[in-house]
Design an enzyme around this catalytic site. Structure first.
Site, short mmCIF file in Angstrom:
data_model
loop_
_atom_site.label_atom_id
_atom_site.label_comp_id
_atom_site.label_asym_id
_atom_site.label_seq_id
_atom_site.Cartn_x
_atom_site.Cartn_y
_atom_site.Cartn_z
N HIS A 6 7.20 -0.47 7.24
CA HIS A 6 6.52 0.82 7.04
C HIS A 6 7.60 1.80 6.62
O HIS A 6 8.51 2.08 7.42
CB HIS A 6 5.87 1.31 8.33
CG HIS A 6 4.86 0.36 8.93
ND1 HIS A 6 3.51 0.51 8.78
CD2 HIS A 6 5.03 -0.75 9.68
CE1 HIS A 6 2.88 -0.47 9.41
NE2 HIS A 6 3.78 -1.24 9.97
N HIS A 12 8.78 -4.25 10.66
CA HIS A 12 7.83 -4.70 11.67
C HIS A 12 7.57 -6.21 11.53
O HIS A 12 6.75 -6.62 10.73
CB HIS A 12 6.52 -3.90 11.54
CG HIS A 12 5.55 -4.21 12.64
ND1 HIS A 12 4.24 -3.81 12.62
CD2 HIS A 12 5.70 -4.89 13.80
CE1 HIS A 12 3.63 -4.25 13.71
NE2 HIS A 12 4.49 -4.91 14.43
N ALA A 72 0.84 -1.20 0.00
CA ALA A 72 0.00 0.00 0.00
C ALA A 72 0.87 1.25 0.00
O ALA A 72 1.94 1.27 0.61
CB ALA A 72 -0.90 -0.01 1.22
N PHE A 73 0.43 2.26 -0.72
CA PHE A 73 0.97 3.63 -0.60
C PHE A 73 -0.16 4.44 0.05
O PHE A 73 -1.06 4.90 -0.64
CB PHE A 73 1.31 4.20 -1.97
CG PHE A 73 2.51 3.57 -2.63
CD1 PHE A 73 2.41 2.35 -3.27
CD2 PHE A 73 3.74 4.21 -2.62
CE1 PHE A 73 3.52 1.77 -3.88
CE2 PHE A 73 4.84 3.65 -3.23
CZ PHE A 73 4.75 2.42 -3.86
N ASP A 74 -0.11 4.57 1.35
CA ASP A 74 -1.29 5.08 2.05
C ASP A 74 -1.56 6.56 1.76
O ASP A 74 -2.68 7.02 1.90
CB ASP A 74 -1.19 4.83 3.55
CG ASP A 74 -1.23 3.33 3.87
OD1 ASP A 74 -1.88 2.59 3.12
OD2 ASP A 74 -0.60 2.91 4.84
N TYR A 79 -2.48 5.05 12.07
CA TYR A 79 -1.26 5.85 12.22
C TYR A 79 -1.62 7.14 12.95
O TYR A 79 -2.61 7.80 12.60
CB TYR A 79 -0.65 6.20 10.86
CG TYR A 79 -0.20 5.00 10.08
CD1 TYR A 79 1.04 4.43 10.33
CD2 TYR A 79 -1.01 4.43 9.11
CE1 TYR A 79 1.46 3.30 9.63
CE2 TYR A 79 -0.60 3.30 8.41
CZ TYR A 79 0.64 2.74 8.67
OH TYR A 79 1.04 1.64 7.98
N ASP A 96 -2.16 6.25 -2.75
CA ASP A 96 -3.22 5.36 -3.22
C ASP A 96 -4.58 5.76 -2.68
O ASP A 96 -5.61 5.51 -3.31
CB ASP A 96 -2.96 3.91 -2.78
CG ASP A 96 -1.78 3.27 -3.50
OD1 ASP A 96 -1.21 3.90 -4.40
OD2 ASP A 96 -1.43 2.13 -3.14
N ASN A 109 -7.07 -1.85 8.30
CA ASN A 109 -6.75 -2.46 9.59
C ASN A 109 -5.85 -1.62 10.48
O ASN A 109 -5.95 -1.64 11.69
CB ASN A 109 -6.09 -3.82 9.35
CG ASN A 109 -4.90 -3.72 8.41
OD1 ASN A 109 -5.04 -3.26 7.27
ND2 ASN A 109 -3.72 -4.12 8.87
N TYR A 110 -4.96 -0.83 9.84
CA TYR A 110 -3.94 -0.11 10.60
C TYR A 110 -4.40 1.28 11.01
O TYR A 110 -5.22 1.88 10.33
CB TYR A 110 -2.67 0.07 9.77
CG TYR A 110 -1.55 -0.84 10.18
CD1 TYR A 110 -0.96 -0.72 11.43
CD2 TYR A 110 -1.06 -1.82 9.33
CE1 TYR A 110 0.08 -1.55 11.81
CE2 TYR A 110 -0.02 -2.66 9.70
CZ TYR A 110 0.54 -2.52 10.95
OH TYR A 110 1.55 -3.34 11.32
#
Lengths: 667, 667
Positions: free
Chosen positions: A444, A605, A304-306, A392, A309, A389-390
């Site tokens: 990450h 991670h 993913a490129f949060d 930040y 994307d 799910n995450y």
């Protein structure tokens, strides 16, 4: 309206109507309408007049940009609109291989399409789920593994929802099949079956679910009672905050800056000055990518490129007092659009508050015990983003001594995969976190874009290594072998550099035109970079090629308008980076120029069982500090820490206090 | 009385009287009387009975030890006393080259001797100081540059005190001469003249002082007014703390530990358990050294061992409510001795309090917006030490998820040297910080001693590197080049290891006898070590040879009673290390044994002008976290963050609140 103000709802409405009028008869889906960064050379005279108290010149043109999706040809368009003149400045169709970002409505719509697709329904039926147990899906960015793929694809990871509770942890119960849909045609492309053993092999057929207990985090679903021994801790500022506000302008303890917000980066800080002097022009997280270390199909595409994307702005949590924030809080709102181009109000997406971080400086004269003690009051500007799910938590933390810190805290739920419940099964790239569920290793990788303005807009980037003194070079004997010096390397040409722990490397951004009278060196800020592991994926992998910003900890480019994102403007299903690596490769002269400093840092991670079902925060921080920017500690004028103000309490006196408080209540 | 309790005043008095009786007719100076660590194999049955709720066995013998200085022969003695039987267990004279640590009374006494010495007085007179301007001196540990030197020497750095104010910053006005005294004979050995230019050359004669303005930190001496825009921030725990106390035993949020204190290490934590399970036997900073990078005589000898040469316990600040500590505070006292062997009460040397550190974990189910948010309440156990010019703030920070952190914050005043006020003078190992004054580069090198007890007293140290997957080795194809795995190295034999950022190296301490049912691996804690630069001084230098613990980030030894200090028991004027490097060199089997983990970490400190006249804190932290110690996040049972408890406030409502409060007062 200030040039750095976030987009306003009426501007969204205006831009949408201008665009609709420009594209008559074309069926469109609006993906993005947001503020286009003002041209830097146009905005500088404006903010410099503000800073120096001069009459303001005409502000730069207020521009918006938009990504649009044609529903007929499925081409993406990009438009720039002048909101002042109500004119379309540019409108172009993007090349066929470019996929615009995902938007909220698209994702929710596709979730429904997927779950209702007859083949998916048939697959779910094979699970033979008991009454009350259902299935949900997390749509995933498809990633890239084929240069020739031009469809807009979405990968759906499927999960069992064991109980009808809004916080039931479906990530604990992943299914072993994963539909892939074409987001344009809404067709099912195929169902990927997931490997559940050590190799790439998959089951021939989806099997009935063997019920296992989910590892839940919701308090109502826990089998053990909650702790009862945590006493309230209350933070209060009875006289109000130490900051003052004027729209998005914040003034606090010699700092002055503007809070920006956009759909993509979320929180942006603009035009930071300290004690009336320029420090930074613009600060924001420019990109992040999360590649997974599981080699098996289709997990190799999990990257993913949060920022690019999806967008941190549209995934921002709407915060609530006392739940997300403790103390005396100011919130800022934002706006995104819906697929029709209408404004959507995002309430409380940024919070601003002060905190106490222990002692800022102390010295006791041991001869007489007289001490100066000043506490470390900080200002925190924060957003929290939920990316499936995450979670930040991103914060800028400013201090009273001219320092500021960018803090990343990772929390939320691990991305999980189904595994066989076989004795001795060990996936060396994954940690089992419950029955039949494992959490693959991942990284990450963040890139922070720092547009500096150290006492002006032309700066130079250097790094300093601490190395043993060379008596010949320095013309000084070192008979006992103890001397050491700092060796400076100037980055003359756009490019990159790496951290170096062994050499104690420190990066600095300085202004060669202004010499500090005490240090006799150019005024500067240092960057306490995070020394971290690079991306572990092969340089030939799509993961690495799409995110070439991972290759070096520091990149330096000459400023150009529009160069904001480390992996390029369009990352969704991208094949290669079109970002900072390409701009650095221009080899521009960057000595005493308008430079941009890009810092890549990462967290490898490898999950712990303790990170599941919800993960205690893992923290990274990049610290910026003045170094010879001031002639002495700029926080000397902070008043001493005093009990009269701080009203601290002794544990021994609590019983008494509580008793008195109770008596007071009776009165 | 618990075996881990600090020494009590009546024990000091008892030990002193026993020692005096054992050494009749000998003129003595008492340097140290403190608790001798109980023999570990004797104390384990006792603390295990406590932990498991069994009847307590007989506690181990209560022992004290003492360093004594014979005033006739100047030999140092070491004695061990059994306080239960009131008997001397051992008494021996130490070899002639060993210098015991400095004590408070000795230092203060020598300051007076130095300042009254006729030759020093004569030198001061040459400065021709104006009325009201005086001179003071900071006695300095002599360091080492001669194997044959057996005298007990002290180097006196001289400073001008520009104004009769208890916090006048004499460090801003260093003199260019430095007396050396024999601490035994009280004789002046010589006066070192300090180089003030680029080379080793010194002035022929002390010159009259050319008055310059000192850079002051005391608020009364500042020329500019204090900030007036800092509003109060109050932390309150109206229902008391979340911890409970029983003497030196602390229970907080599943943690249970004992607070220890001694003259040398100051704060020690003993017998830490979490949820009834052993985690650590003993934690303390074992040593630190601060070598300076100035090659010129006599600065090559500037190398303090603040633990071994002086003692963090005796340099601990006596803290005060609201000045050093904010919130709801519990203090612990300590005791040292005076030179007559009498107890001296050290009030409030350790503080204990809770703090809020933002969010501990959060997850929002994006489908319905339902969130679990838990705040990160921490427990801080802290001491602040003043070592002449510098201050160190050392804290253990425990969290609710089984993590704990050792935090070092450096503040105080830089050590300074006089420099010529010459145009273009640049000392490449030093930063000018004011007129005629410069602050040399130096390193702070710490060693943290970790005596682990991960679910028991036999543990194994490993490190894990994250490396690309090797398809052959792991028997899995990796067609896209994305796989990565963790590679474990077990430290079988006592020795050392280093940090490695490129490999993402993580150190773990595990118990091979207990397998986590979820991860299927031995229960463990990981250590987030600080990757830092090594000592820059040559390996042939005394600086490096005296502090060989600097050579590696991690040392692992097999436990032996009495092996507590990384550079050895006696560091003052030491020639070589007698510490962890020698113990590691035994090559003991350390797999599944009673092991000790030693972590060396450092701060290369090339001062900023902003670090003067008093330095904003520079922070280092070592983090310990459970990794497969629990089967899931052990903080799931922390109640959600709630406004009803947290009583946060909105900035917008403050004016209203203040108004209401005022009205309430009138009633």
């Amino acid at each position: 309206m200030h040039p750095f103000d976030p987009i306003r709802p009426e501007e969204i409405t205006l831009a949408a109507s201008i665009l609709k009028a420009s594209l008559p008869g074309i069926s469109l889906r609006f993906k993005v309408i947001d503020i286009q960064e003002p041209v830097k050379q146009h905005v500088i005279p404006y903010i410099e007049a503000e800073r120096t108290g001069q009459p303001l010149p005409k502000p730069p043109a207020r521009l918006a940009y938009s990504y649009l999706h044609r529903l007929d040809t499925h081409a993406f368009l990009k438009a720039v609109i002048n909101l002042d003149t109500k004119a379309v400045v540019s409108l172009k169709e993007l090349p066929k291989h470019i996929q615009g970002p995902v938007d909220v409505d698209e994702m929710i719509g596709l979730e429904i399409v997927c779950l209702k697709h007859p083949k998916v329904v048939a697959e779910i039926e094979k699970l033979q789920l008991p009454e009350g147990v259902t299935v949900c899906t997390d749509p995933w960015i498809y990633g890239t593994d084929d240069e020739a793929e031009h469809r807009r694809l979405v990968q759906f990871y499927m999960f069992i929802v064991p109980v009808a509770h809004p916080q039931s942890n479906h990530y604990s119960l992943p299914c072993a099949f994963s539909p892939v849909l074409d987001a344009n045609s809404k067709e099912l492309v195929r169902i990927d079956y997931l490997p559940t053993g050590r190799g790439h092999e998959v089951s021939a057929e989806t099997q009935p679910w063997k019920p296992v207990k989910a590892v839940e985090y919701a308090h109502e679903l826990l089998e053990t009672p909650l702790r009862t021994d945590l006493k309230p801790l209350v933070v209060q500022q009875p006289e109000g905050p130490s900051f003052s506000l004027d729209g998005h302008l914040v003034k606090w303890q010699k700092w002055r800056f503007r809070v920006g917000f956009n759909y993509r980066e979320g929180l942006v800080l603009y035009n930071l000055t300290f004690d009336g002097r320029n420090v930074f022009y613009r600060l924001a997280l420019s990109e992040m990518t999360v590649p997974y270390g599981d080699p098996r199909r289709p997990y190799h595409r999990k990257q993913a490129f949060d920022v690019g994307d999806v967008g941190l702005g549209i995934t921002c949590n709407q915060l609530s007092l006392g739940c997300d924030c403790l103390g005396h809080i100011k919130y800022f709102d934002g706006f995104r659009i819906d697929s029709e181009g209408r404004p959507v109000h995002l309430k409380n997406v940024i919070c601003l508050h002060e905190q106490d971080a222990g002692i800022l400086h102390k010295h006791t004269n041991y001869r007489n015990g007289e001490a100066t003690v000043v506490r470390n009051r900080q200002l925190v500007v924060q957003m929290i983003c939920t990316v499936s799910n995450y979670e930040y938590i991103f914060a800028w933390v400013l201090d009273q001594a001219g320092g500021l810190e960018f803090e990343v805290r990772a929390t939320g739920v691990l991305s999980t995969i189904p595994i066989d419940d076989a004795e001795g099964l060990d996936l060396p790239w994954s940690t089992p976190v419950g029955p039949g569920v494992s959490a693959p290793y991942h990284q990450h990788i963040f890139n922070l874009r720092v547009d500096p303005a150290i006492d002006g807009f032309n700066n130079t980037v250097t790094y300093e290594d601490s190395v043993p003194l060379d008596p010949e070079e320095h013309g000084v004997e070192d008979p006992y072998g103890v001397g050491y010096v700092a060796r400076t390397t100037v980055l003359d040409t756009a490019g990159f550099a790496d951290t170096n722990v062994e050499l104690g490397r420190v990066f600095k951004i300085r202004n060669d035109g202004i010499i500090n009278a005490v240090s006799r060196k150019p005024v500067a800020y240092k960057v306490q970079t995070v020394a971290s592991q690079r991306m572990l994926m092969s340089s030939r992998s799509f993961n690495a090629r799409r995110a070439r910003f991972h290759e070096h900890a520091v990149w330096v480019t000459r400023y150009r308008d529009g160069e904001l994102f480390a992996a390029g403007e369009f990352t969704n299903q991208s094949r290669v980076s079109t970002g900072v690596d390409t701009w650095a490769a221009r080899g521009d002269d960057v000595r005493n120029q308008d430079v941009v400093f890009w810092h890549t840092f990462a967290l490898t991670h490898n999950p712990r069982p303790e990170d599941f079902p919800v993960m205690p925060v893992e923290r990274l921080s990049v610290h910026f500090k003045p170094v010879g920017f001031h002639e002495k500690n700029p926080a000397l004028d902070v008043p001493n820490s005093q009990q009269g103000v701080n009203k601290s309490t002794l544990v021994e006196e609590v019983a008494k206090e509580i008793k008195e408080a109770k008596e007071c209540c009776k009165l």
